[in-house]
Design a protein around this motif. Structure first.
Motif, PDB file in Angstrom:
ATOM      1  N   ASN A 111       0.841  -1.198   0.000  1.00  0.00           N
ATOM      2  CA  ASN A 111       0.000   0.000   0.000  1.00  0.00           C
ATOM      3  C   ASN A 111       0.879   1.252   0.000  1.00  0.00           C
ATOM      4  OD1 ASN A 111      -1.753   2.086   0.532  1.00  0.00           O
ATOM      5  ND2 ASN A 111      -2.684   1.164   2.336  1.00  0.00           N
ATOM      6  N   ALA A 112       0.898   1.970  -1.115  1.00  0.00           N
ATOM      7  CA  ALA A 112       1.741   3.163  -1.232  1.00  0.00           C
ATOM      8  C   ALA A 112       1.151   4.376  -0.537  1.00  0.00           C
ATOM      9  CB  ALA A 112       1.990   3.484  -2.706  1.00  0.00           C
ATOM     10  N   SER A 113      -0.044   4.249   0.020  1.00  0.00           N
ATOM     11  CA  SER A 113      -0.618   5.356   0.793  1.00  0.00           C
ATOM     12  C   SER A 113      -0.314   5.213   2.281  1.00  0.00           C
ATOM     13  CB  SER A 113      -2.140   5.427   0.579  1.00  0.00           C
ATOM     14  OG  SER A 113      -2.781   4.290   1.131  1.00  0.00           O
ATOM     15  N   SER A 114       0.491   4.212   2.644  1.00  0.00           N
ATOM     16  CA  SER A 114       0.890   3.985   4.031  1.00  0.00           C
ATOM     17  C   SER A 114       2.257   4.609   4.296  1.00  0.00           C
ATOM     18  CB  SER A 114       0.946   2.482   4.326  1.00  0.00           C
ATOM     19  OG  SER A 114       1.651   2.228   5.523  1.00  0.00           O
ATOM     20  N   THR A 115       2.359   5.400   5.369  1.00  0.00           N
ATOM     21  CA  THR A 115       3.660   5.974   5.722  1.00  0.00           C
ATOM     22  C   THR A 115       4.652   4.882   6.089  1.00  0.00           C
ATOM     23  OG1 THR A 115       2.915   6.275   8.013  1.00  0.00           O
ATOM     24  CG2 THR A 115       2.670   8.144   6.527  1.00  0.00           C
ATOM     25  N   HIS A 116       4.173   3.743   6.612  1.00  0.00           N
ATOM     26  CA  HIS A 116       5.079   2.641   6.948  1.00  0.00           C
ATOM     27  C   HIS A 116       5.733   2.080   5.683  1.00  0.00           C
ATOM     28  CE1 HIS A 116       3.535   3.170  10.813  1.00  0.00           C
ATOM     29  NE2 HIS A 116       2.705   2.147  10.920  1.00  0.00           N
ATOM     30  N   THR A 117       4.950   1.937   4.610  1.00  0.00           N
ATOM     31  CA  THR A 117       5.503   1.470   3.337  1.00  0.00           C
ATOM     32  C   THR A 117       6.564   2.433   2.830  1.00  0.00           C
ATOM     33  OG1 THR A 117       3.444   0.351   2.702  1.00  0.00           O
ATOM     34  CG2 THR A 117       4.943   0.950   0.928  1.00  0.00           C
ATOM     35  N   ILE A 118       6.263   3.715   2.884  1.00  0.00           N
ATOM     36  CA  ILE A 118       7.204   4.732   2.399  1.00  0.00           C
ATOM     37  C   ILE A 118       8.497   4.681   3.206  1.00  0.00           C
ATOM     38  CG2 ILE A 118       7.573   7.195   2.015  1.00  0.00           C
ATOM     39  CD1 ILE A 118       5.437   5.841   0.194  1.00  0.00           C
ATOM     40  N   ARG A 119       8.383   4.535   4.527  1.00  0.00           N
ATOM     41  CA  ARG A 119       9.584   4.483   5.372  1.00  0.00           C
ATOM     42  C   ARG A 119      10.451   3.276   5.030  1.00  0.00           C
ATOM     43  NH1 ARG A 119       9.294   4.723  11.539  1.00  0.00           N
ATOM     44  NH2 ARG A 119      11.519   5.075  11.274  1.00  0.00           N
ATOM     45  N   TRP A 120       9.828   2.108   4.873  1.00  0.00           N
ATOM     46  CA  TRP A 120      10.606   0.912   4.547  1.00  0.00           C
ATOM     47  C   TRP A 120      11.269   1.048   3.178  1.00  0.00           C
ATOM     48  CZ3 TRP A 120      12.888  -2.470   7.263  1.00  0.00           C
ATOM     49  CH2 TRP A 120      12.346  -2.947   8.457  1.00  0.00           C
ATOM     50  N   ALA A 121      10.522   1.507   2.186  1.00  0.00           N
ATOM     51  CA  ALA A 121      11.075   1.634   0.832  1.00  0.00           C
ATOM     52  C   ALA A 121      12.264   2.594   0.819  1.00  0.00           C
ATOM     53  CB  ALA A 121       9.992   2.108  -0.134  1.00  0.00           C
ATOM     54  N   ASN A 122      12.103   3.754   1.460  1.00  0.00           N
ATOM     55  CA  ASN A 122      13.190   4.737   1.497  1.00  0.00           C
ATOM     56  C   ASN A 122      14.410   4.200   2.242  1.00  0.00           C
ATOM     57  OD1 ASN A 122      11.713   6.627   0.075  1.00  0.00           O
ATOM     58  ND2 ASN A 122      11.039   7.753   1.877  1.00  0.00           N
ATOM     59  N   ALA A 123      14.169   3.558   3.373  1.00  0.00           N
ATOM     60  CA  ALA A 123      15.290   3.058   4.184  1.00  0.00           C
ATOM     61  C   ALA A 123      16.059   1.955   3.456  1.00  0.00           C
ATOM     62  CB  ALA A 123      14.772   2.538   5.518  1.00  0.00           C
ATOM     63  N   LEU A 124      15.350   1.072   2.782  1.00  0.00           N
ATOM     64  CA  LEU A 124      16.024  -0.004   2.056  1.00  0.00           C
ATOM     65  C   LEU A 124      16.790   0.546   0.851  1.00  0.00           C
ATOM     66  CD1 LEU A 124      13.189  -2.654   2.313  1.00  0.00           C
ATOM     67  CD2 LEU A 124      15.432  -2.760   3.425  1.00  0.00           C
ATOM     68  N   TYR A 125      16.243   1.581   0.236  1.00  0.00           N
ATOM     69  CA  TYR A 125      16.980   2.244  -0.848  1.00  0.00           C
ATOM     70  C   TYR A 125      18.281   2.846  -0.312  1.00  0.00           C
ATOM     71  CZ  TYR A 125      18.422   5.872  -4.092  1.00  0.00           C
ATOM     72  OH  TYR A 125      19.179   6.671  -4.908  1.00  0.00           O
ATOM     73  N   GLU A 126      18.194   3.492   0.846  1.00  0.00           N
ATOM     74  CA  GLU A 126      19.381   4.111   1.444  1.00  0.00           C
ATOM     75  C   GLU A 126      20.425   3.076   1.848  1.00  0.00           C
ATOM     76  OE1 GLU A 126      17.651   6.379   4.581  1.00  0.00           O
ATOM     77  OE2 GLU A 126      17.094   8.061   3.265  1.00  0.00           O
ATOM     78  N   LYS A 127      19.991   1.826   2.059  1.00  0.00           N
ATOM     79  CA  LYS A 127      20.938   0.739   2.348  1.00  0.00           C
ATOM     80  C   LYS A 127      21.646   0.254   1.093  1.00  0.00           C
ATOM     81  CE  LYS A 127      21.684  -1.530   5.471  1.00  0.00           C
ATOM     82  NZ  LYS A 127      22.810  -1.495   6.460  1.00  0.00           N
ATOM     83  N   GLY A 128      21.251   0.783  -0.067  1.00  0.00           N
ATOM     84  CA  GLY A 128      21.917   0.427  -1.312  1.00  0.00           C
ATOM     85  C   GLY A 128      21.142  -0.517  -2.205  1.00  0.00           C
TER      86      GLY A 128
ATOM     87  N   THR B  99      -3.249   4.740  -4.139  1.00  0.00           N
ATOM     88  CA  THR B  99      -2.727   6.037  -4.570  1.00  0.00           C
ATOM     89  C   THR B  99      -1.531   6.419  -3.708  1.00  0.00           C
ATOM     90  OG1 THR B  99      -4.946   6.742  -5.218  1.00  0.00           O
ATOM     91  CG2 THR B  99      -3.281   8.464  -4.928  1.00  0.00           C
ATOM     92  N   PRO B 100      -0.366   6.652  -4.300  1.00  0.00           N
ATOM     93  CA  PRO B 100       0.835   6.962  -3.507  1.00  0.00           C
ATOM     94  C   PRO B 100       0.714   8.299  -2.780  1.00  0.00           C
ATOM     95  CG  PRO B 100       1.397   6.296  -5.758  1.00  0.00           C
ATOM     96  CD  PRO B 100      -0.086   6.542  -5.731  1.00  0.00           C
ATOM     97  N   ILE B 101       1.257   8.344  -1.577  1.00  0.00           N
ATOM     98  CA  ILE B 101       1.355   9.608  -0.855  1.00  0.00           C
ATOM     99  C   ILE B 101       2.747  10.190  -1.065  1.00  0.00           C
ATOM    100  CG2 ILE B 101      -0.340   9.015   0.905  1.00  0.00           C
ATOM    101  CD1 ILE B 101       1.974   8.343   2.786  1.00  0.00           C
ATOM    102  N   ALA B 102       2.925  11.436  -0.677  1.00  0.00           N
ATOM    103  CA  ALA B 102       4.211  12.097  -0.839  1.00  0.00           C
ATOM    104  C   ALA B 102       5.249  11.484   0.096  1.00  0.00           C
ATOM    105  CB  ALA B 102       4.063  13.590  -0.558  1.00  0.00           C
ATOM    106  N   GLY B 103       6.500  11.654  -0.269  1.00  0.00           N
ATOM    107  CA  GLY B 103       7.587  11.239   0.615  1.00  0.00           C
ATOM    108  C   GLY B 103       8.493  10.171   0.059  1.00  0.00           C
ATOM    109  N   LEU B 104       8.074   9.491  -0.995  1.00  0.00           N
ATOM    110  CA  LEU B 104       8.910   8.447  -1.573  1.00  0.00           C
ATOM    111  C   LEU B 104      10.071   9.079  -2.333  1.00  0.00           C
ATOM    112  CD1 LEU B 104       8.815   5.291  -1.826  1.00  0.00           C
ATOM    113  CD2 LEU B 104       7.908   5.663  -4.123  1.00  0.00           C
ATOM    114  N   LYS B 105      11.268   8.552  -2.122  1.00  0.00           N
ATOM    115  CA  LYS B 105      12.446   9.085  -2.811  1.00  0.00           C
ATOM    116  C   LYS B 105      12.272   8.963  -4.320  1.00  0.00           C
ATOM    117  CE  LYS B 105      15.796   8.484   0.876  1.00  0.00           C
ATOM    118  NZ  LYS B 105      16.010   9.943   0.996  1.00  0.00           N
ATOM    119  N   LYS B 106      12.708   9.998  -5.043  1.00  0.00           N
ATOM    120  CA  LYS B 106      12.466  10.051  -6.482  1.00  0.00           C
ATOM    121  C   LYS B 106      13.188   8.946  -7.243  1.00  0.00           C
ATOM    122  CE  LYS B 106      16.120  13.475  -7.582  1.00  0.00           C
ATOM    123  NZ  LYS B 106      16.752  13.460  -6.263  1.00  0.00           N
ATOM    124  N   GLU B 107      14.232   8.383  -6.623  1.00  0.00           N
ATOM    125  CA  GLU B 107      14.982   7.321  -7.286  1.00  0.00           C
ATOM    126  C   GLU B 107      14.258   5.972  -7.260  1.00  0.00           C
ATOM    127  OE1 GLU B 107      17.818  10.373  -5.610  1.00  0.00           O
ATOM    128  OE2 GLU B 107      16.116   9.205  -4.829  1.00  0.00           O
TER     129      GLU B 107
END
Length: 346
Positions: free
Chosen positions: A9-26, A36-44
């Motif tokens: 669910n891209a409208s969940s802040t928990h989803t956004i946090r996990w996706a961003n954090a895992l991206y930052e891990k490389g 419907t996605p909410i704001a906050g997801l890294k553009k990459e």
């Protein structure tokens, strides 16, 4: 580095946090969703919206998810929520991980035998199963005999640092969807007793919104405390830590709670917390050590514990410091992400 396809669910802040954090891990992340996605997801991070939504989408999107997987060629596919998105991945015959998050195991399977069947099927086909609390792990084991790995949903503790400024005014806070299951009416009734009995200037801040907001505002008015109760509505994620810094005491009066992220956030802000004795809340808040645990729905018990915190600065400070230490030791977000990454790397 792994190529990870998150189906959630891209409208969940928990989803956004996990996706961003895992991206930052490389990791390379693609987020596949029918919400419907909410704001906050890294553009990459690539996001793909599925063509169908609602319950039917968990069946009609099957071929599209298989196509996306064939194109992206992920090392790992991970569903957040074992009911909806877990059902979708179970339909695809792909290998996947699944994280149970709450209502998918506490509420969904109890509605009817079809839901129970779908949940068991989703868990049976998953390669790995994750839970955010021991309590939710126990609940999930009613539907599977597979190992379940507990990785809490922690916080960036340093964001909640604050210096306590002595004040004659004390503020109690809560942050939840304003719905029956979260017991905010119980808190308002308990606060009314505290407000009218204490000689201190006590206020209540409620963050969140939901179907019960008008009824709760009416309740506060009927109890004659509306001038002391502030309904803040939804808060931007970036402002959450500031909200906690504005409080002296926190309360989670839920009737059901799979984990209790808000109790973790409150502890990080060194707040003593009064919680219900349900789900994962007693794991986060240790009774008489970092806060108080009381019977769900018991207005008198909540009022009594809140009053003891309002009237005793020493107890409030001692429990708050202990809460912060517990969060630092057990619920560091970076450690949680590192633990998940280890399962990916293995």
């Amino acid at each position: 580095m792994k190529r990870i396809m998150i189906v959630a669910n891209a409208s969940s802040t928990h989803t956004i946090r996990w996706a961003n954090a895992l991206y930052e891990k490389g990791h390379a992340i693609t987020l596949v969703t029918q919400h419907t996605p909410i704001a906050g997801l890294k553009k990459e991070i690539r996001i793909i919206n599925l063509p169908y939504n609602g319950m039917k989408g968990y069946f009609l999107n099957t071929l599209e998810v298989r196509r996306i997987s064939s194109e992206f060629k992920p090392d790992i596919i991970h569903a957040y929520f074992a009911s909806g998105y877990g059902t979708l991945l179970a339909n695809t015959q792909l290998n996947y991980y699944v994280s149970v998050w709450g209502s998918d195991v506490y509420i969904y399977p109890n509605k009817n035998f079809i839901n129970k069947f779908l949940l068991k099927r989703s868990l049976r086909k998953a390669s790995y199963i994750f839970s955010t609390s021991e309590a939710m792990k126990s609940e999930t084991l009613k539907y599977t005999s597979k190992p379940i790995y507990v990785i809490p949903f922690g916080v960036e503790v340093e964001k909640y640092d604050r210096e306590r400024v002595p004040s004659s005014q004390l503020t109690i806070g809560a942050a939840k969807v304003l719905d029956d299951i979260y017991g905010i009416d119980v808190l308002i009734k308990a606060f009314s007793k505290v407000n009218k009995s204490s000689k201190r200037d006590v206020r209540l801040k409620i963050a969140g919104d939901g179907p019960n907001r008008a009824a709760l505002e009416k309740l506060a008015n009927e109890l004659g405390i509306s001038e002391y109760v502030e309904f803040l509505g939804w808060l931007d994620f970036d402002y959450i830590s500031e909200f906690y810094k504005s409080l002296d005491i926190f309360c989670v009066p839920s009737y059901s709670e799979s984990f209790g992220v808000v109790a973790v956030e409150a502890g990080a802000a060194s707040l003593p917390t009064v919680v219900s004795n349900v789900g994962g809340l007693p794991e986060v808040v240790r009774d008489n050590e970092t806060g108080f645990v009381v019977q769900a729905g018991d207005v008198e018990a909540f009022a009594s514990k809140l009053m003891s915190l309002v009237n005793n600065d020493g107890i409030r400070e001692t429990l708050g410091k202990a809460a912060r230490k517990r969060i630092e030791s057990n619920y560091q977000w970076k450690s949680n992400v590192d633990d998940m990454s280890k399962y990916y790397e293995n």
